[in-house]
Design an enzyme around this catalytic site. Sequence first.
Site, mmCIF file in Angstrom:
data_model
loop_
_atom_site.group_PDB
_atom_site.id
_atom_site.type_symbol
_atom_site.label_atom_id
_atom_site.label_comp_id
_atom_site.label_asym_id
_atom_site.label_seq_id
_atom_site.Cartn_x
_atom_site.Cartn_y
_atom_site.Cartn_z
ATOM 1 N N ARG A 239 0.848 -1.204 0.000
ATOM 2 C CA ARG A 239 0.000 0.000 0.000
ATOM 3 C C ARG A 239 0.888 1.261 0.000
ATOM 4 N NH1 ARG A 239 -4.756 1.827 4.352
ATOM 5 N NH2 ARG A 239 -5.168 3.815 3.369
ATOM 6 N N ASN B 127 -10.538 -4.250 -0.591
ATOM 7 C CA ASN B 127 -10.408 -3.152 -1.549
ATOM 8 C C ASN B 127 -9.483 -3.509 -2.698
ATOM 9 O OD1 ASN B 127 -12.000 -0.873 -0.959
ATOM 10 N ND2 ASN B 127 -10.793 -0.477 0.888
ATOM 11 N N CYS C 38 -18.861 -1.465 1.377
ATOM 12 C CA CYS C 38 -17.951 -0.419 1.828
ATOM 13 C C CYS C 38 -18.558 0.251 3.061
ATOM 14 C CB CYS C 38 -17.786 0.602 0.715
ATOM 15 S SG CYS C 38 -16.773 2.014 1.208
ATOM 16 N N ASP C 39 -17.704 0.550 4.008
ATOM 17 C CA ASP C 39 -18.214 1.174 5.244
ATOM 18 C C ASP C 39 -18.204 2.706 5.182
ATOM 19 O OD1 ASP C 39 -15.572 1.898 5.528
ATOM 20 O OD2 ASP C 39 -15.213 0.736 7.341
ATOM 21 N N HIS D 109 -16.658 4.576 -3.532
ATOM 22 C CA HIS D 109 -15.791 5.732 -3.274
ATOM 23 C C HIS D 109 -16.002 6.820 -4.329
ATOM 24 C CE1 HIS D 109 -12.674 3.428 -0.585
ATOM 25 N NE2 HIS D 109 -13.875 3.476 -0.068
ATOM 26 N N TYR E 205 -14.558 10.632 -0.703
ATOM 27 C CA TYR E 205 -13.483 10.227 -1.616
ATOM 28 C C TYR E 205 -13.452 11.036 -2.912
ATOM 29 C CZ TYR E 205 -11.818 6.231 1.076
ATOM 30 O OH TYR E 205 -11.250 5.439 2.047
ATOM 31 N N ARG F 120 -0.694 7.710 4.113
ATOM 32 C CA ARG F 120 -1.710 7.043 4.953
ATOM 33 C C ARG F 120 -1.235 5.644 5.378
ATOM 34 N NH1 ARG F 120 -5.403 6.968 8.804
ATOM 35 N NH2 ARG F 120 -6.810 5.223 8.561
#
Length: 445
Positions: free
Chosen positions: A95, A149, A171-172, A202, A268, A288
């Site tokens: 990531r 994701n 998705c939360d 998103h 997003y 992040r």
Amino acid sequence: MNLEKQSVVIAGGGSTYTAGIVMMLIENQDKFPLRKLKFYDNDEERQSVVAKACEVIVKERAPEIEFLATTDPSEAFTDVDFVMAHIRVGGLSMREKDEKIPLKYGVVGQETCGPGGMAYGMRSIPGVIELIDYMEKYSPEAWMLNYSNPAAIVAEATRRMRPNARIINICDMPVAIKKSIADILGLKSESEIVDRYYGLNHFGWWTEMTDKQGNDLMPKLKEHVAKYGYAAAASEGNPLLDEESWMDTFKKAKDVYAVDPTTVPNTYLKYYLYPDYVVAHADPNYTRANEVMDNREKNVFAECERIAAAQTAEDTTIEAGEHAEFIVQLAGALAYNTYERMLLIVKNEGAIANLDDDAMVEVPCIVSKRGYEPLCMGKIPHFQKGMIEQQVAVEKLVVDAYEEKSYQKLWQAMTLSKTVPSASVAKEILDEMIEANASWWPALK
Ligand code: NAD
Ligand code: LMR
């Protein structure tokens, strides 16, 4: 009421979210009783840290549930009713690369948006498909509820490659935003909000929100969002907003809202509408991924180790947040026919009237034992239609690139993204991404 007990496997047992989901499952034994709880991961060492703590939690709070952690797919996927999946193929270290490589070229570096999301998508597709195949082999009647994701690309890949699979991609984020909205409006919880929403994962907009009595919540909400975004009162009790980057994202919703004040946006969208701002405010050496490794990952793993050493979780700080609440509620709706209204990522098929049938969209659905039934959101305006069609094409091109092992298609996907300024920048990013992902992606021709 005597509810039939369920068997659940959490795939990605070593995830930073697993312990929270376990807490939520245990707290909901009256609404969603379990007979078995299993963990599955392909990293035994990582999973065992979380599993040792969760074993203590289960023994202490719900000893009637049979608990097992395994890396053997047949043990994990046999006799299950639900697969709750949240794998991160390549882990947080990949990531970090997804975020840092685009930033080097002045482009948004994000987990799911832009070139970083596409790189992650190319890694996730085979991981999620493998989980579906295990489920279909060992428990063909089960449902997979998938958080892994980038959900939009994963959803397009599963639609195409496993069209009959019993998978629901979720998705939360909309739930987390609605939690803040409930705070802003002084409602007890987000479950009091009835919403109309459309878009992609998103990448969406709310057109309506009312309370259960049908009172319009939008005027007061818009007044707040125009001044503060989703921030201000929202910080209280929302663990997401303890973190600086998320607070910034919630505040930035103010500027995203300004572009179309007839709707309120998913947070997003800032990556697509204000990429210059995002890049200017990013630290290319600390993204992040670093924040998650230094906070959530460190905290969860330290707490799991503490519980395992103490052999008690009486005073644990692990919490079941809205992320866990949403997936458990969805499983409950499927198991016990509650006909709840939830935002899910599903095949369009007319839900957005003026968009292709085969786009994977995020819209409200009614959930019951029959599965999900999407609600029709009607025709959408030029602005959203233009943005959505561009982004759908990007996501489809990534899946084309995966299936055809095509360099050209992935280059086109990156070029088409609203976050990337030109084909030459797209090429530079892509070439560096190919090197970084050599052990994860298929070799591109
Ligand atoms: P994490 O790295 O802490 O955990 C992921 C786990 O998946 C790891 O234990 C890893 O070993 C395991 N894993 C990786 N590849 C696997 C494979 N092929 N088979 C089995 N296990 C595998 O990640 P995290 O930060 O906890 O996030 C987990 C996932 O949930 C990510 O995909 C993240 O993006 C997603 N997520 C989604 C939402 C959403 O609303 N859709 C919200 C939060 C997180
Ligand atoms: C995560 O790692 O939590 C993401 O899925 C969302 C975020 O916090 O960036």
